[in-house]
Design a protein around this motif. Structure first.
Motif, PDB file in Angstrom:
ATOM      1  N   GLU A 148       7.162  -0.627   6.924  1.00  0.00           N
ATOM      2  CA  GLU A 148       8.211   0.233   6.389  1.00  0.00           C
ATOM      3  C   GLU A 148       9.482  -0.072   7.175  1.00  0.00           C
ATOM      4  OE1 GLU A 148       7.960   4.712   5.041  1.00  0.00           O
ATOM      5  OE2 GLU A 148       8.483   4.601   7.173  1.00  0.00           O
TER       6      GLU A 148
ATOM      7  N   TYR B 162      14.453   2.602   2.567  1.00  0.00           N
ATOM      8  CA  TYR B 162      13.520   1.708   3.238  1.00  0.00           C
ATOM      9  C   TYR B 162      13.049   0.642   2.247  1.00  0.00           C
ATOM     10  CZ  TYR B 162      13.150   5.194   6.938  1.00  0.00           C
ATOM     11  OH  TYR B 162      13.433   6.046   7.970  1.00  0.00           O
ATOM     12  N   ILE B 163      12.680  -0.516   2.765  1.00  0.00           N
ATOM     13  CA  ILE B 163      11.986  -1.543   1.992  1.00  0.00           C
ATOM     14  C   ILE B 163      10.568  -1.592   2.554  1.00  0.00           C
ATOM     15  CG2 ILE B 163      11.840  -3.995   1.410  1.00  0.00           C
ATOM     16  CD1 ILE B 163      14.200  -2.609   0.107  1.00  0.00           C
ATOM     17  N   GLN B 164       9.580  -1.583   1.650  1.00  0.00           N
ATOM     18  CA  GLN B 164       8.184  -1.569   2.092  1.00  0.00           C
ATOM     19  C   GLN B 164       7.407  -2.714   1.442  1.00  0.00           C
ATOM     20  OE1 GLN B 164       6.211   2.203   2.780  1.00  0.00           O
ATOM     21  NE2 GLN B 164       4.489   1.497   1.549  1.00  0.00           N
TER      22      GLN B 164
ATOM     23  N   VAL C  70       8.452  -2.638  -2.452  1.00  0.00           N
ATOM     24  CA  VAL C  70       9.091  -1.488  -3.078  1.00  0.00           C
ATOM     25  C   VAL C  70      10.274  -1.001  -2.254  1.00  0.00           C
ATOM     26  CG1 VAL C  70       7.020  -0.708  -4.295  1.00  0.00           C
ATOM     27  CG2 VAL C  70       7.487   0.167  -2.013  1.00  0.00           C
ATOM     28  N   ALA C  71      11.278  -0.502  -2.952  1.00  0.00           N
ATOM     29  CA  ALA C  71      12.377   0.223  -2.325  1.00  0.00           C
ATOM     30  C   ALA C  71      11.928   1.681  -2.267  1.00  0.00           C
ATOM     31  CB  ALA C  71      13.648   0.071  -3.134  1.00  0.00           C
ATOM     32  N   LYS C  72      12.016   2.255  -1.088  1.00  0.00           N
ATOM     33  CA  LYS C  72      11.502   3.609  -0.864  1.00  0.00           C
ATOM     34  C   LYS C  72      12.656   4.483  -0.387  1.00  0.00           C
ATOM     35  CE  LYS C  72       7.506   5.541   1.552  1.00  0.00           C
ATOM     36  NZ  LYS C  72       6.426   5.171   2.482  1.00  0.00           N
ATOM     37  N   TYR C  73      12.860   5.609  -1.053  1.00  0.00           N
ATOM     38  CA  TYR C  73      13.951   6.512  -0.694  1.00  0.00           C
ATOM     39  C   TYR C  73      13.371   7.875  -0.337  1.00  0.00           C
ATOM     40  CZ  TYR C  73      18.279   9.115  -0.801  1.00  0.00           C
ATOM     41  OH  TYR C  73      19.346   9.896  -0.446  1.00  0.00           O
ATOM     42  N   TYR C  74      13.737   8.374   0.854  1.00  0.00           N
ATOM     43  CA  TYR C  74      13.278   9.685   1.302  1.00  0.00           C
ATOM     44  C   TYR C  74      14.245  10.759   0.809  1.00  0.00           C
ATOM     45  CZ  TYR C  74       9.509   7.945   4.192  1.00  0.00           C
ATOM     46  OH  TYR C  74       8.325   7.380   4.606  1.00  0.00           O
TER      47      TYR C  74
ATOM     48  N   SER D 208       9.097  11.204  -0.644  1.00  0.00           N
ATOM     49  CA  SER D 208       9.783   9.948  -0.973  1.00  0.00           C
ATOM     50  C   SER D 208       9.433   9.499  -2.390  1.00  0.00           C
ATOM     51  CB  SER D 208       9.395   8.845   0.021  1.00  0.00           C
ATOM     52  OG  SER D 208       8.017   8.544  -0.084  1.00  0.00           O
TER      53      SER D 208
ATOM     54  N   GLU E  44       9.570   5.745  -4.850  1.00  0.00           N
ATOM     55  CA  GLU E  44       9.588   4.301  -4.643  1.00  0.00           C
ATOM     56  C   GLU E  44       9.509   3.551  -5.965  1.00  0.00           C
ATOM     57  OE1 GLU E  44       4.838   3.680  -3.790  1.00  0.00           O
ATOM     58  OE2 GLU E  44       6.163   4.048  -2.093  1.00  0.00           O
TER      59      GLU E  44
ATOM     60  N   ARG F 118       0.963   5.979  -7.114  1.00  0.00           N
ATOM     61  CA  ARG F 118       1.750   4.864  -7.630  1.00  0.00           C
ATOM     62  C   ARG F 118       1.146   4.371  -8.941  1.00  0.00           C
ATOM     63  NH1 ARG F 118       2.314  -0.129  -3.721  1.00  0.00           N
ATOM     64  NH2 ARG F 118       3.707   1.299  -2.645  1.00  0.00           N
TER      65      ARG F 118
END
Length: 188
Positions: free
Chosen positions: A54, A62-64, A96-100, A106, A108, A149
Motif C-alpha cells: 500500500e 494510495y496505489i496498491q 488499484v487506486a485506493k482512496y480513504y 476506503s 478502490e 471487491r
C-alpha cells in the motif's frame, strides 16, 4: 508474457522508490466466481491468497499493487446430463487506486492482469486474462482490515469463441471471468 511481468515489476519498483509511505501486507479470502456470457453458469466458491503493498502517493490516495493466487471458474448444471465444474487457477496482478474517505473506510478501482496457472474441464483457454476491479474496504485497526471487491472480466477466457451452429448461424460469444471477493488483510 515475460515482458508483461517485467513491466508490472518495474511499475511496482518505481512506485516503491517514489512513495512517501509504503506498507506491506498479506491478504486472503473467499471468491464467488462465475463465467459471464454462459447461460448455465452457476457460482463456484474458491479462494484467493497473496500479498500487497500500500503506497501513499498523495494525502488520502494510495496505489496498491498485489500478487494473488486465485481460484476461479463456474459450475454448469445441464438438465438430464452430467454436471460439470470449470476450475481456473490464476496468478492475478491487480493494481488499484485506493482512496480513504475516512481513516477506516476506503474505496478502490483499477485494472488487473491474470496469468493462467492451471485449468480443469476447459479447452482452448487463453493464458492471459484482463479485468477491472471495483471495491471497498474497512480498517478495524491500523493493521487489520476487511474488503469486498468485484472483478469484471474484460477479455474472453477462450482463444476461439467464433462458431457456426447446425443451421449455419454465426456466433461470436465472449466468456469472461467475473469474481466477487471477500477478503481479510493484515498490514505490517
Amino acid at each position: 508474457m515475460k515482458k508483461i511481468i517485467l513491466c508490472a515489476i518495474a511499475i511496482m519498483a518505481f512506485g516503491f522508490a517514489n512513495a512517501q509511505k509504503t506498507r506491506f501486507g498479506v491478504k486472503g479470502g473467499l471468491n464467488i466466481a462465475t463465467i459471464g456470457g454462459a447461460n448455465e453458469a452457476n457460482a463456484l466458491i474458491g479462494v484467493q491468497l497473496g500479498g500487497f503493498a500500500e503506497i501513499n502517493v498523495w494525502k488520502k490516495l494510495y496505489i496498491q499493487p498485489e500478487l494473488l493466487f486465485s481460484t476461479q471458474g463456474a459450475k454448469f448444471e445441464y438438465y438430464g446430463e452430467r454436471d460439470q465444474t470449470v476450475n481456473l487457477n490464476y496468478i492475478n496482478i491487480p493494481v488499484v487506486a485506493k482512496y480513504y474517505i475516512t481513516k477506516q473506510f476506503s474505496v478502490e478501482a483499477g485494472p488487473q492482469l491474470g496469468l493462467l496457472v492451471s485449468s480443469k474441464n476447459i479447452q482452448d483457454e487463453k493464458s492471459v486474462d484482463a479485468g477491472f476491479n471495483l471495491g471497498a474496504g474497512y480498517n478495524f485497526t491500523d493493521n487489520f482490515s476487511v474488503g469486498i471487491r468485484y472483478t469484471i472480466g474484460l477479455t474472453s477466457i477462450y482463444d476461439n469463441n467464433d462458431y457456426y451452429d447446425n443451421d449455419g448461424y454465426y456466433y461470436n460469444d465472449r466468456y469472461t471471468n467475473n469474481v466477487l471477493a471477500l477478503t481479510a488483510a493484515y498490514k505490517f
